[in-house]
Design a protein around this motif. Sequence first.
Motif, PDB file in Angstrom:
ATOM      1  N   THR A 154       0.826  -1.207   0.000  1.00  0.00           N
ATOM      2  CA  THR A 154       0.000   0.000   0.000  1.00  0.00           C
ATOM      3  C   THR A 154       0.863   1.260   0.000  1.00  0.00           C
ATOM      4  OG1 THR A 154      -1.690  -1.181   1.260  1.00  0.00           O
ATOM      5  CG2 THR A 154      -1.857   1.219   1.217  1.00  0.00           C
ATOM      6  N   ASP A 155       1.888   1.260   0.839  1.00  0.00           N
ATOM      7  CA  ASP A 155       2.741   2.436   0.991  1.00  0.00           C
ATOM      8  C   ASP A 155       3.531   2.709  -0.291  1.00  0.00           C
ATOM      9  OD1 ASP A 155       3.510   4.503   2.895  1.00  0.00           O
ATOM     10  OD2 ASP A 155       5.516   3.627   2.774  1.00  0.00           O
ATOM     11  N   CYS A 192       2.678   1.783  -3.361  1.00  0.00           N
ATOM     12  CA  CYS A 192       1.728   2.277  -4.376  1.00  0.00           C
ATOM     13  C   CYS A 192       1.372   3.737  -4.129  1.00  0.00           C
ATOM     14  CB  CYS A 192       0.475   1.406  -4.396  1.00  0.00           C
ATOM     15  SG  CYS A 192       0.749  -0.222  -5.111  1.00  0.00           S
ATOM     16  N   ALA A 193       1.189   4.103  -2.867  1.00  0.00           N
ATOM     17  CA  ALA A 193       0.860   5.492  -2.543  1.00  0.00           C
ATOM     18  C   ALA A 193       2.002   6.419  -2.951  1.00  0.00           C
ATOM     19  CB  ALA A 193       0.566   5.625  -1.050  1.00  0.00           C
ATOM     20  N   GLN A 194       3.229   6.027  -2.671  1.00  0.00           N
ATOM     21  CA  GLN A 194       4.371   6.880  -3.010  1.00  0.00           C
ATOM     22  C   GLN A 194       4.548   7.042  -4.515  1.00  0.00           C
ATOM     23  OE1 GLN A 194       7.866   5.495  -0.737  1.00  0.00           O
ATOM     24  NE2 GLN A 194       7.442   7.233   0.602  1.00  0.00           N
ATOM     25  N   HIS A 201      -2.893   3.231  -8.359  1.00  0.00           N
ATOM     26  CA  HIS A 201      -4.136   2.733  -7.763  1.00  0.00           C
ATOM     27  C   HIS A 201      -3.938   1.302  -7.261  1.00  0.00           C
ATOM     28  CE1 HIS A 201      -8.203   0.934  -7.781  1.00  0.00           C
ATOM     29  NE2 HIS A 201      -8.666   2.158  -7.605  1.00  0.00           N
ATOM     30  N   LEU A 232      -5.098   0.976   6.968  1.00  0.00           N
ATOM     31  CA  LEU A 232      -5.393   1.427   5.602  1.00  0.00           C
ATOM     32  C   LEU A 232      -6.250   2.690   5.573  1.00  0.00           C
ATOM     33  CD1 LEU A 232      -6.049  -1.935   3.705  1.00  0.00           C
ATOM     34  CD2 LEU A 232      -3.944  -0.571   3.771  1.00  0.00           C
ATOM     35  N   ALA A 272      -5.498   5.391   6.621  1.00  0.00           N
ATOM     36  CA  ALA A 272      -4.598   6.515   6.332  1.00  0.00           C
ATOM     37  C   ALA A 272      -4.330   6.674   4.837  1.00  0.00           C
ATOM     38  CB  ALA A 272      -3.271   6.319   7.082  1.00  0.00           C
ATOM     39  N   TYR A 273      -4.777   5.702   4.035  1.00  0.00           N
ATOM     40  CA  TYR A 273      -4.525   5.713   2.582  1.00  0.00           C
ATOM     41  C   TYR A 273      -5.869   5.793   1.853  1.00  0.00           C
ATOM     42  CZ  TYR A 273       0.135   4.096   3.917  1.00  0.00           C
ATOM     43  OH  TYR A 273       1.386   3.992   4.473  1.00  0.00           O
ATOM     44  N   SER A 305      -6.797   6.590  -1.188  1.00  0.00           N
ATOM     45  CA  SER A 305      -6.995   6.327  -2.614  1.00  0.00           C
ATOM     46  C   SER A 305      -6.748   4.871  -2.978  1.00  0.00           C
ATOM     47  CB  SER A 305      -6.103   7.255  -3.447  1.00  0.00           C
ATOM     48  OG  SER A 305      -4.771   7.130  -3.026  1.00  0.00           O
ATOM     49  N   ILE A 306      -7.314   3.971  -2.154  1.00  0.00           N
ATOM     50  CA  ILE A 306      -7.244   2.552  -2.462  1.00  0.00           C
ATOM     51  C   ILE A 306      -8.657   1.967  -2.454  1.00  0.00           C
ATOM     52  CG2 ILE A 306      -4.904   2.219  -1.550  1.00  0.00           C
ATOM     53  CD1 ILE A 306      -6.082   1.151   0.990  1.00  0.00           C
TER      54      ILE A 306
END
Length: 305
Positions: free
Chosen positions: A93-94, A96-98, A102, A150, A152-153, A155-156
């Motif tokens: 997740t981290d 992908c966020a960086q 998606h 999750l 905190a993220y 856009s997933i």
Amino acid sequence: GVYNMTSGSILLYGGSGWIGGKLVDILAQQRILCWKGEARIEDRQAVEGEILKWKPSFVINCAGKTGRPNVDWCETHRQETIRSNVTGALTLTDVCAQHGVHLTHFATGCIYQYDDNHPAHSGIGFKEDDVPNFKGSFYSRTKVMLEDLLQAYPSILILRLRMPISEHLEEPRNFITKITNYAKVVNIPNSVTVLPDLLPVAIDMITRGLVGTYNFTNPGTITHNEILDLYTKYVDDTFTYSNFTLEEQAKVLKAERSNNELDVSKLTRLYPAIPHIHKSIHAILIQMRHNLDASRTRPTDQYSD
């Protein structure tokens, strides 16, 4: 084959697993370019390397430990379960966020159990934002930990499956296959995910770039006995089963099992064609019978000489 590049490419983790493998097959049928991730999802450098190499539009996480032969395994393999279900999923997740990619997690709805506000048979299901109230298995506890992190993220996409069902009896993870092999079953209504109904929906949601948490089962609930009675009708008329209580079940299991109804109105507002479980289960079992008949009549040794 010719791939439909307008929808972007997909990097999928857990592609050698049961559900991941089905997604790979559907993506191929739809001519959507899909790479199977080779990295362990807890290996940040390896994951980052694959994302930089393939530059996918979308990443799908189907990797995770459910335990073999069942979630009782997680009770005695806690570090491995955390490594995959928490550390790995969070690492992916981290990354992908960086990189602004998606990400979709195939998650579980086995984080709730019936309570006074959501009684069995009431039709009152748990909504996506209800606080998880099932802590009876270490597996489910890791899934609750992950969902907390999750948040905190934003856009997933999180899709919560339950008790997945397919039309193939030879697949050991198939909920129908599991309960036909149990000595005894409990008889409780549950929300379940019929994979042929819902996996194509998942791919549509992913390629549209939807985000947020969705309960990802068919509408309605079905009991173990209802499934097994129809299995007897359509698939094997010699099949018999017997019931036991939750208390009796607890004596033979290391971990409790979640029983719940999920409210899927958020999903069905977008996809009103997803069939009610009582409609879908007939179609699945009829198809299962066809598949078994076809495999029995197929000439296997035609060319053996």
